[in-house]
Design a protein around this motif. Sequence first.
Motif, mmCIF file in Angstrom:
data_model
loop_
_atom_site.group_PDB
_atom_site.id
_atom_site.type_symbol
_atom_site.label_atom_id
_atom_site.label_comp_id
_atom_site.label_asym_id
_atom_site.label_seq_id
_atom_site.Cartn_x
_atom_site.Cartn_y
_atom_site.Cartn_z
ATOM 1 N N SER A 109 4.800 7.861 -3.197
ATOM 2 C CA SER A 109 4.907 6.484 -2.709
ATOM 3 C C SER A 109 4.532 5.442 -3.760
ATOM 4 O O SER A 109 3.863 4.456 -3.461
ATOM 5 N N ALA A 110 4.970 5.676 -4.961
ATOM 6 C CA ALA A 110 4.790 4.648 -5.988
ATOM 7 C C ALA A 110 5.783 3.517 -5.731
ATOM 8 O O ALA A 110 6.672 3.622 -4.889
ATOM 9 N N GLU A 111 5.619 2.458 -6.471
ATOM 10 C CA GLU A 111 6.513 1.318 -6.249
ATOM 11 C C GLU A 111 7.954 1.630 -6.658
ATOM 12 O O GLU A 111 8.892 1.125 -6.062
ATOM 13 N N LYS B 209 -2.164 -15.375 -5.261
ATOM 14 C CA LYS B 209 -3.507 -14.802 -5.227
ATOM 15 C C LYS B 209 -3.438 -13.323 -4.855
ATOM 16 O O LYS B 209 -2.660 -12.923 -3.987
ATOM 17 N N GLU B 210 -4.272 -12.538 -5.518
ATOM 18 C CA GLU B 210 -4.278 -11.104 -5.262
ATOM 19 C C GLU B 210 -4.777 -10.819 -3.848
ATOM 20 O O GLU B 210 -5.673 -11.491 -3.346
ATOM 21 N N ARG B 211 -4.176 -9.836 -3.212
ATOM 22 C CA ARG B 211 -4.593 -9.429 -1.881
ATOM 23 C C ARG B 211 -4.709 -7.919 -1.842
ATOM 24 O O ARG B 211 -4.085 -7.222 -2.651
ATOM 25 N N PRO B 212 -5.446 -7.397 -0.893
ATOM 26 C CA PRO B 212 -5.510 -5.939 -0.799
ATOM 27 C C PRO B 212 -4.160 -5.368 -0.371
ATOM 28 O O PRO B 212 -3.416 -6.007 0.376
ATOM 29 N N VAL B 213 -3.878 -4.190 -0.866
ATOM 30 C CA VAL B 213 -2.614 -3.528 -0.514
ATOM 31 C C VAL B 213 -2.738 -2.964 0.894
ATOM 32 O O VAL B 213 -3.708 -2.266 1.213
ATOM 33 N N PRO B 214 -1.800 -3.276 1.778
ATOM 34 C CA PRO B 214 -1.887 -2.712 3.136
ATOM 35 C C PRO B 214 -1.753 -1.196 3.091
ATOM 36 O O PRO B 214 -1.149 -0.649 2.154
ATOM 37 N N PRO B 215 -2.292 -0.529 4.082
ATOM 38 C CA PRO B 215 -2.158 0.933 4.101
ATOM 39 C C PRO B 215 -0.707 1.347 4.290
ATOM 40 O O PRO B 215 0.094 0.592 4.838
ATOM 41 N N LYS B 216 -0.424 2.542 3.849
ATOM 42 C CA LYS B 216 0.942 3.041 3.968
ATOM 43 C C LYS B 216 1.280 3.311 5.426
ATOM 44 O O LYS B 216 0.480 3.912 6.156
ATOM 45 N N GLU B 217 2.428 2.855 5.864
ATOM 46 C CA GLU B 217 2.862 3.097 7.234
ATOM 47 C C GLU B 217 3.350 4.538 7.353
ATOM 48 O O GLU B 217 3.767 5.142 6.355
ATOM 49 N N PRO B 218 3.344 5.073 8.570
ATOM 50 C CA PRO B 218 3.935 6.408 8.734
ATOM 51 C C PRO B 218 5.436 6.358 8.522
ATOM 52 O O PRO B 218 6.087 5.379 8.873
ATOM 53 N N CYS B 219 5.954 7.408 7.944
ATOM 54 C CA CYS B 219 7.387 7.455 7.692
ATOM 55 C C CYS B 219 8.126 7.657 9.011
ATOM 56 O O CYS B 219 7.847 8.606 9.745
ATOM 57 N N PRO B 220 9.052 6.772 9.332
ATOM 58 C CA PRO B 220 9.744 6.914 10.615
ATOM 59 C C PRO B 220 10.800 8.002 10.630
ATOM 60 O O PRO B 220 11.345 8.301 11.682
ATOM 61 N N LEU B 221 11.081 8.581 9.486
ATOM 62 C CA LEU B 221 12.103 9.634 9.462
ATOM 63 C C LEU B 221 11.507 10.905 10.040
ATOM 64 O O LEU B 221 10.563 11.467 9.500
ATOM 65 N N LYS B 222 12.095 11.377 11.134
ATOM 66 C CA LYS B 222 11.513 12.519 11.858
ATOM 67 C C LYS B 222 11.623 13.811 11.059
ATOM 68 O O LYS B 222 10.752 14.654 11.097
ATOM 69 N N PRO C 89 6.846 3.857 2.724
ATOM 70 C CA PRO C 89 6.311 4.834 3.673
ATOM 71 C C PRO C 89 6.922 6.216 3.536
ATOM 72 O O PRO C 89 6.254 7.214 3.774
ATOM 73 N N CYS C 90 8.172 6.277 3.152
ATOM 74 C CA CYS C 90 8.831 7.586 3.075
ATOM 75 C C CYS C 90 8.958 8.036 1.623
ATOM 76 O O CYS C 90 9.210 7.215 0.730
ATOM 77 N N PRO C 91 8.788 9.315 1.387
ATOM 78 C CA PRO C 91 8.987 9.834 0.032
ATOM 79 C C PRO C 91 10.422 9.593 -0.426
ATOM 80 O O PRO C 91 11.349 9.547 0.387
#
Lengths: 108, 403
Positions: free
Chosen positions: B135-137, B163-176, B100-102
């Motif tokens: 946000s690459a791996e 089994k392959e699954r869809p990638v969940p969406p990126k969460e918001p970065c909690p760092l303010k 989620p965070c850069p």
Amino acid sequence: MQRWPQTQVYRANLGPRLPHTVISAQTPLLVSGCGDQIYNPMEQCCDDDTVLPLNRTKLCGPNCIFWPCFELCCPESFGPEKKYVVKLKVLGVNSRCPSSPISGDCAR
Amino acid sequence: MGVDTHLQRGLGDPVPRHHCFLLPAFLESVTGAVAGSPAVAAPQAADPARMGPLCLLLTAAPLLAQAAPPEASQHCGGLEYWNPDNRCCGSCLQRFGPPPCPDYEFSENCGLNNAGDHVSHPYKECPFGQCNPDSAELCRPCGGGATAPAPAGSRSGTQWRCKERPVPPKEPCPLKSWKPEVFSSQEPSPSAISSLSWTSEHNVTRQALQTSAQAVVLVLSVLVLLVTSAAILLLAQQCRRQAKVLHPCPGLVCGDTNIHTFLHSSSPGPLEAPEAGDSWKEVALVPLLGRVCLPELPNLASQPLSRLLDELEVLEELIVLLDPEPGPGGGMACGTTRHLAARYGVPAAWSTFVYSLRPSRSPLRALIEMVVAREPSASLGQLGTHLAQLGRADALQVLSKLG
């Protein structure tokens, strides 16, 4: 620590996550799909496309136990403080850590 | 005894000779590796009779190197985790979503050991000199170099891929302090600059259109509001007229409770009529007559359920009323949080679980939080309807304080 009481007739139809639920024709047993498996939501749940018994526990951090059928382990990886928070799964939706209510706080 | 203690003892203490033979088995138990994996297969081929302290060190050193971190999976690549139940390697990205965070990347096996325990955090900061703005791996050199090689990961191949699954969406970065998607080093592109002048003219026209559209919307909103208010007033009057006639409650789930219980019960307990006067009697009555409106709690019906989580005094009172379950001696067996949860369509197994969290966690609070998270539009009126159908006039009275 055993938190899971040995009781209850589960009347409800669902595990915490239900891709699809059908009623067996011959028995009143409800079965649900989980990935390419089926399971009995009265005794099992579907977590991470995996069928788990309802009383399965796993570690969330070094010294905190959580129940993957009902809870999420949310490692708070960001910032200087590394901690783990256990949250309740939100039923009927794909639970995500930020939007789920807290179930317990694990010590670091 | 912790893992570290085990490992330190294995290296430092004067270990009897036969421990050299046992070490692989011990490491298997620590790391969860299966016999035959690269980490444990080689030492098993050695002759234990020949193994002395030197052998121990020679054997243990590469083992420990492979076992570092001790919790890392021996089955899957670094960007995968071992699913012990399905016995396959799952993708960290498909389980946790992108970092989620850069400038963060996945930890080894996203922090899971071979038993599925979360032994470390799924993400970690990029090493010095590496960045991950998109946000690459994995992080890569900050100057825009090639992607860093995968961590020693692909050690055992991917023979059992989940089994392959869809990638969940990126969460918001909690760092303010982080400003996502904006980097000071980024310059506007030429195409962005050339489009600025066109954009400003376009904005003037668009603003004029927006102003006129807003006026139309405002007029329409006022009209809709007037019509709705009139309809609500008419409906409320109709409900009041109907409330004067007593009907049995059709929605009650607990035995023979009916509307008379609300008004005339003399026995103590949750179904006892509250001593709040005639107006309260109507509060208890009206929800039983229809699920459409709560005329005596007009504000309640439209308010979000989440408000209850902010009104701690009211919530505490409701917890005291609804959480207790019948003890061995019997007592009130219906209308508890468990029954309320069933009204919200929550499985009994879930209720059993949250009841097991008592006393540190209130089942009612957990239920309200869960419902709010699942359905943000849930209203206090809906809760009032459920309470009325459960025959919990006492809880309704407490709830009416929010009205």
